[in-house]
Design an enzyme around this catalytic site. Sequence first.
Site, PDB file in Angstrom:
ATOM      1  N   GLY A 257       0.831  -1.088   0.075  1.00  0.00           N
ATOM      2  CA  GLY A 257      -0.023   0.026  -0.050  1.00  0.00           C
ATOM      3  C   GLY A 257       0.827   1.178  -0.091  1.00  0.00           C
ATOM      4  N   ASP A 258       1.902   1.074   0.832  1.00  0.00           N
ATOM      5  CA  ASP A 258       2.789   2.474   0.849  1.00  0.00           C
ATOM      6  C   ASP A 258       3.525   2.601  -0.781  1.00  0.00           C
ATOM      7  OD1 ASP A 258       2.623   3.090   3.544  1.00  0.00           O
ATOM      8  OD2 ASP A 258       3.657   0.968   3.742  1.00  0.00           O
ATOM      9  N   ARG A 259       3.836   1.513  -1.152  1.00  0.00           N
ATOM     10  CA  ARG A 259       4.538   1.471  -2.574  1.00  0.00           C
ATOM     11  C   ARG A 259       3.393   1.937  -3.499  1.00  0.00           C
ATOM     12  NH1 ARG A 259       8.835   2.221  -5.288  1.00  0.00           N
ATOM     13  NH2 ARG A 259       7.519   4.010  -5.642  1.00  0.00           N
TER      14      ARG A 259
END
Length: 463
Positions: A257-259
Amino acid sequence: MTGPMAVRTDRTPLVVVGDALLDRDLTGTADRLAPDAPVPVVQECAERIRPGGAALAAYLAARDGREVTLIAGVGEDPAGLALRELLAPWLKLIPLPLTGTVPEKTRVLAQDRPVVRLDRGGGRVREATDEARDALGCARAVLVSDYGRGAADALRDVLAARPPLVWDPHPRGGPPVPGTRLVTPAEKEAHGFAPSEGRPGGGLRAAALNAAALVRDWRVAAVTVTLGSRGALLSYGEHPLLVPAPAAHHGDSCGAGDRFAATAAGLLADGALVGEAVEGAVGAATAFVAAGGAAAVPPAGSERALAALPDTDDPGALAARIRAEHGTVVAAGGCFDLLHAGHVGLLQAARRLGDCLVVCVNSDASVRRGKGGGRPVNPLADRVRVLRALACVDAVAVFDEDTPERLLGELRPDVWVKGGDYAGADLPEAGLLKEWGGQAVLLPYLDGRSSTALLARAAEGAR
C-alpha cells in the site's frame, strides 16, 4: 538532503506527511513445536529493521530518485534514533514532537511466513511546528499517510488550505481533507470508511459502491480501492474504472500500500492523469510484491555509502561498483525497436527493484535473426540513445548473440527482469541466474503494446 541515488531533476519534489513506524523482521526456521505449548520454535533468527508507515512511503519515493521531505513524529528514543539513521542519507526529516516513543512493529517469520506480530510504542504527535507548516505551505506535491497517530490531525488546517495529491488512509486515522485529488484505501478499509449506503462484503460491485460513496462523503476528487492481486478500482466519474494487475503475484504484501501511494503521488506530481497514476501504481505495487515486498527492499542503512550513480558508458564497471557497495543490480533485456508505453512501464518498475538498471539490447544482426527482414526499424545507435534518455535507465549494454546469456554472465545481475508476456513460460535465463544467486522475475506488461503490433497497425493504415 539527497540520497544515495542521484535525484532526478525532472521529478517534482514530494512532501510526505504522516506517522512513521520502525518495522523489524526476525526471520528464522521452525521445524518443531515447543514442549510446553503447541507453538512453533523459531530458531537461528536474523534481524532486520527498516522504515515503516509514512517513513516507508517516503523512503520508497526517495529510492525512485525524487527529492523527498518527511514530516512525521520521530523522537529521541532508541526506535526514533534508529529511524533517523536509516532515513538520513535519503531524505530531509522534519520531526514533530512526540508523546511516547516511535511505534515499532516486529514480525517473527519462519521460512518467510509470518508466525506472530508484536507491536509496542504508542507515541502520538503532540503538535505541529513552524518548520512543518512552512514546508507544507510551499510544497508542490503532498502525500499524506495517516495511521491515526496525530501527524495529519496536527497539520489538518494547513492540509485543508492546500489539499494533498494523495491521501493514504488507515482505520485509526481521520477522513481526508476535502479537495484531495486521490484517496487510496484498501478494500477492507473502504468498507469500514463507507457511509451506510456502502455495499458490505467483497467483490467489484461492493468496491465500486463503497468508492463512489466515499467520493461523495469525503468530497474528494477520486477514490481508488486497492484490491491486492486483482488490481485497483478507481471512482472519479459516472462509471468506475477497473485497473487489473497484469500478473498475479501471491507473496508478502507488507508495504504494498505504501508502494502504491508513493508511486501514485509521484506520477500525479509529474503531471499524470489520475487514471494513468493508478495504472502506474498498480504496476509498481505488483512488482513490489513479486520482488518480496517490504522485506526485500534493500536495507536503507547498508546503502549510506552509495553515491550518485556515475555517468559511465561501462555497464560492467557500474554493476561491479554497485555490488561492491552491497547494492542490488537489476538487468532487463529486449530489442526495444519501437519504444512504447509497455517498454517504459516495464523499465520503470524494474528500476524500483534495485540500485541500478542495466538494459541489455540486441544488436541489429541479432534482431534480424530473431525478427526477420525489415527489422529493426531503428538502428542500434538510435535505440541505445533513446534508452539512455530514460530517467530509469542507468546503463545500456549490447549483445550480438541470439540470447543475452554471455552478457548476463559478465554483468551477474541480482535480478533479471522479463515482461509479463512470458507468464506461464519458462524463463530461459532463470537457471543461469541461479549460478550466482540471482533471481529472474516477471513484471507486469501493458496488454496490446508491442513493436510488432505497432508496425502491423501502421502497415494497415498505409493501405
